[in-house]
Design a protein around this motif. Structure first.
Motif, PDB file in Angstrom:
ATOM      1  N   VAL A  37       3.156 135.873  30.303  1.00  0.00           N
ATOM      2  CA  VAL A  37       2.782 136.700  29.160  1.00  0.00           C
ATOM      3  C   VAL A  37       1.566 137.558  29.503  1.00  0.00           C
ATOM      4  N   ALA A  38       0.603 136.989  30.222  1.00  0.00           N
ATOM      5  CA  ALA A  38      -0.566 137.766  30.650  1.00  0.00           C
ATOM      6  C   ALA A  38      -0.139 138.953  31.506  1.00  0.00           C
ATOM      7  N   LYS A  39       0.811 138.724  32.407  1.00  0.00           N
ATOM      8  CA  LYS A  39       1.311 139.809  33.252  1.00  0.00           C
ATOM      9  C   LYS A  39       2.021 140.868  32.410  1.00  0.00           C
ATOM     10  N   THR A  40       2.815 140.425  31.450  1.00  0.00           N
ATOM     11  CA  THR A  40       3.532 141.364  30.589  1.00  0.00           C
ATOM     12  C   THR A  40       2.558 142.217  29.785  1.00  0.00           C
ATOM     13  N   PHE A  41       1.504 141.599  29.270  1.00  0.00           N
ATOM     14  CA  PHE A  41       0.472 142.355  28.552  1.00  0.00           C
ATOM     15  C   PHE A  41      -0.149 143.422  29.451  1.00  0.00           C
ATOM     16  N   GLN A  42      -0.425 143.063  30.705  1.00  0.00           N
ATOM     17  CA  GLN A  42      -1.055 144.021  31.609  1.00  0.00           C
ATOM     18  C   GLN A  42      -0.115 145.168  31.966  1.00  0.00           C
ATOM     19  N   GLN A  43       1.163 144.870  32.127  1.00  0.00           N
ATOM     20  CA  GLN A  43       2.129 145.938  32.377  1.00  0.00           C
ATOM     21  C   GLN A  43       2.225 146.858  31.159  1.00  0.00           C
ATOM     22  N   ALA A  44       2.220 146.270  29.968  1.00  0.00           N
ATOM     23  CA  ALA A  44       2.264 147.073  28.746  1.00  0.00           C
ATOM     24  C   ALA A  44       1.019 147.942  28.629  1.00  0.00           C
ATOM     25  N   ARG A  45      -0.101 147.415  29.044  1.00  0.00           N
ATOM     26  CA  ARG A  45      -1.356 148.171  29.035  1.00  0.00           C
ATOM     27  C   ARG A  45      -1.249 149.407  29.923  1.00  0.00           C
ATOM     28  N   ILE A  46      -0.679 149.236  31.108  1.00  0.00           N
ATOM     29  CA  ILE A  46      -0.499 150.364  32.028  1.00  0.00           C
ATOM     30  C   ILE A  46       0.448 151.397  31.429  1.00  0.00           C
ATOM     31  N   ASP A  47       1.552 150.923  30.878  1.00  0.00           N
ATOM     32  CA  ASP A  47       2.526 151.838  30.279  1.00  0.00           C
ATOM     33  C   ASP A  47       1.906 152.622  29.127  1.00  0.00           C
ATOM     34  N   TYR A  48       1.052 151.960  28.347  1.00  0.00           N
ATOM     35  CA  TYR A  48       0.425 152.627  27.206  1.00  0.00           C
ATOM     36  C   TYR A  48      -0.561 153.698  27.674  1.00  0.00           C
TER      37      TYR A  48
ATOM     38  N   GLN B 167       3.861 144.168  20.694  1.00  0.00           N
ATOM     39  CA  GLN B 167       3.667 143.369  21.897  1.00  0.00           C
ATOM     40  C   GLN B 167       3.479 141.884  21.581  1.00  0.00           C
ATOM     41  N   VAL B 168       2.645 141.567  20.588  1.00  0.00           N
ATOM     42  CA  VAL B 168       2.388 140.163  20.260  1.00  0.00           C
ATOM     43  C   VAL B 168       3.650 139.504  19.701  1.00  0.00           C
ATOM     44  N   LYS B 169       4.362 140.213  18.834  1.00  0.00           N
ATOM     45  CA  LYS B 169       5.595 139.661  18.269  1.00  0.00           C
ATOM     46  C   LYS B 169       6.626 139.392  19.356  1.00  0.00           C
ATOM     47  N   GLN B 170       6.777 140.344  20.278  1.00  0.00           N
ATOM     48  CA  GLN B 170       7.763 140.186  21.345  1.00  0.00           C
ATOM     49  C   GLN B 170       7.463 138.967  22.205  1.00  0.00           C
ATOM     50  N   GLN B 171       6.188 138.780  22.552  1.00  0.00           N
ATOM     51  CA  GLN B 171       5.831 137.646  23.408  1.00  0.00           C
ATOM     52  C   GLN B 171       5.946 136.319  22.660  1.00  0.00           C
ATOM     53  N   ALA B 172       5.661 136.322  21.361  1.00  0.00           N
ATOM     54  CA  ALA B 172       5.746 135.084  20.586  1.00  0.00           C
ATOM     55  C   ALA B 172       7.188 134.635  20.396  1.00  0.00           C
ATOM     56  N   LEU B 173       8.079 135.603  20.174  1.00  0.00           N
ATOM     57  CA  LEU B 173       9.456 135.252  19.839  1.00  0.00           C
ATOM     58  C   LEU B 173      10.382 135.236  21.041  1.00  0.00           C
ATOM     59  N   ASN B 174      10.063 136.017  22.066  1.00  0.00           N
ATOM     60  CA  ASN B 174      10.955 136.111  23.212  1.00  0.00           C
ATOM     61  C   ASN B 174      10.144 136.304  24.482  1.00  0.00           C
ATOM     62  N   PRO B 175       9.335 135.304  24.860  1.00  0.00           N
ATOM     63  CA  PRO B 175       8.433 135.464  26.007  1.00  0.00           C
ATOM     64  C   PRO B 175       9.209 135.538  27.317  1.00  0.00           C
ATOM     65  N   PRO B 176       8.625 136.163  28.337  1.00  0.00           N
ATOM     66  CA  PRO B 176       9.281 136.223  29.640  1.00  0.00           C
ATOM     67  C   PRO B 176       9.331 134.839  30.269  1.00  0.00           C
ATOM     68  N   LEU B 177      10.358 134.603  31.060  1.00  0.00           N
ATOM     69  CA  LEU B 177      10.466 133.330  31.769  1.00  0.00           C
ATOM     70  C   LEU B 177       9.440 133.260  32.893  1.00  0.00           C
ATOM     71  N   PRO B 178       8.867 132.085  33.151  1.00  0.00           N
ATOM     72  CA  PRO B 178       7.990 131.936  34.310  1.00  0.00           C
ATOM     73  C   PRO B 178       8.756 132.247  35.585  1.00  0.00           C
TER      74      PRO B 178
END
Length: 348
Positions: free
Chosen positions: A126-137, A304-315
């Protein structure tokens, strides 16, 4: 007295207002929340549209009545006491909010978040996904904002494109949160350097206690972003202590994680631009809030928060068969996809 059921329901992610108030008294009068300013010859009352407000920051020389606090809480407005100019929030640099107390917030988000949080692998993902979203934004905002481009700040500039591409590759390679934090700090320094050069701040050095305009505006804008992040987490019912990137023992750490989604894209460049233009604090604040609205920063945080809470990426290394217990987006209640409160829920 006006009750919550009399207010027009506006989703938090669509609300338009953040207020910073100083040298005034906030009170309830005739069923409305007002703030009173004292002039030499007269006292002036100003209305606060609480149904369309996400956060109120109370600065120096302010007070608030119990009746006003009751109405703000019923409308779901977060209230924070802060120093002059909007920083720091008390206590110190920790995130401390007076949050409305309601048990009618959704449960699926906090349950999904806690499920992933206790798994080290998922928390890192999830931390990685947040950082990728940050770059995209950053890419999206800097490519779209013509006012930034007029200040020689471009998403496709070679220095920025290289920095963002390099960080995106490093995110995937990170084996622990500490690696992410270290590489994120390097990216932020590169962004500071680029924005400072574009706006002729040749001797800039980031210092939270410095008195120059650029550093002051960075502090001020960051606290506005913290207000949006805290509001997002409160509405979704996720406690601030369950961070995925900042330290586990740091109070309010998840607020910092969520605010980081938008800070570099909006606050960072405009702090330098406004400092170059020698704007006042009020002018800078108005500019940042306008850009938050223009680029739908609050919507982005919610998504972003909703997506990670309900459908987080697999490790990494897990396969799809381990995902069977995850909650899917279809699990939340129809008509309340953001987990927002309906006015009638309060009366149950």
């Amino acid at each position: 007295m006006e009750q919550l059921t009399d207010l027009k329901a506006i989703l938090h992610s669509k609300r338009a207002n953040i207020y910073y108030l100083e040298k005034c008294r906030v009170m309830q009068k005739d069923g409305r929340v007002l703030y009173l300013t004292e002039a030499k010859d007269e006292n002036l009352y100003w209305n606060i549209p609480i149904a369309n407000t996400t956060v109120i920051l109370l600065g120096t020389g302010t007070s608030i009545t119990q009746a006003a606090m009751r109405m703000l809480a019923s409308a779901g407005v977060l209230v924070g006491f802060c120093g002059g100019g909007g920083t720091p929030l008390f206590s110190g640099c920790e995130i401390e909010w007076l949050t409305p107390q309601s048990e009618y917030r959704p449960t699926e988000y906090v349950q999904g978040w806690l499920k992933l949080w206790f798994d080290d692998g998922q928390r890192l993902s999830v931390a990685k996904t947040f950082q990728q979203a940050r770059i995209d934004y950053i890419r999206k905002v800097w490519s779209k904002d013509r006012e930034l481009q007029a200040e020689n700040i471009f998403a496709d500039d070679n220095a920025i494109a290289t920095a963002l591409d390099g960080y995106a590759a490093q995110i995937e390679q990170a084996g622990k949160v500490g690696d992410l934090l270290q590489r994120e700090a390097l990216l932020t320094k590169q962004l500071y350097r680029y924005a400072a050069k574009a706006t002729q701040h040749t001797d800039f050095s980031r210092d939270h206690d410095a008195t120059d305009l650029a550093n002051g505006f960075l502090n001020h804008g960051n606290y506005l972003a913290y207000g949006l992040a805290a509001s997002t987490l409160w509405v979704l019912g996720i406690p601030h202590g369950f961070a995925v990137m900042h330290g586990k023992t740091r109070r309010g750490a998840l607020v910092f994680d969520v605010a980081d989604l938008v800070k570099d894209a909006i606050v960072l460049p405009w702090a330098f631009v406004c400092a170059k233009e020698k704007m006042s604090e009020q002018e800078f604040r108005q500019q940042i809030l306008q850009k938050f609205t223009e680029h739908r920063a609050l919507d982005f945080m919610f998504e972003q928060v909703k997506q990670q809470a309900l459908n987080p990426p697999l490790p990494e290394g897990d396969d799809c068969k381990n995902a069977g217990g995850r909650t899917t987006p279809g699990a939340f209640v129809e008509g309340q996809g953001e987990g927002e409160l309906k006015p009638q829920d309060i009366d149950k």
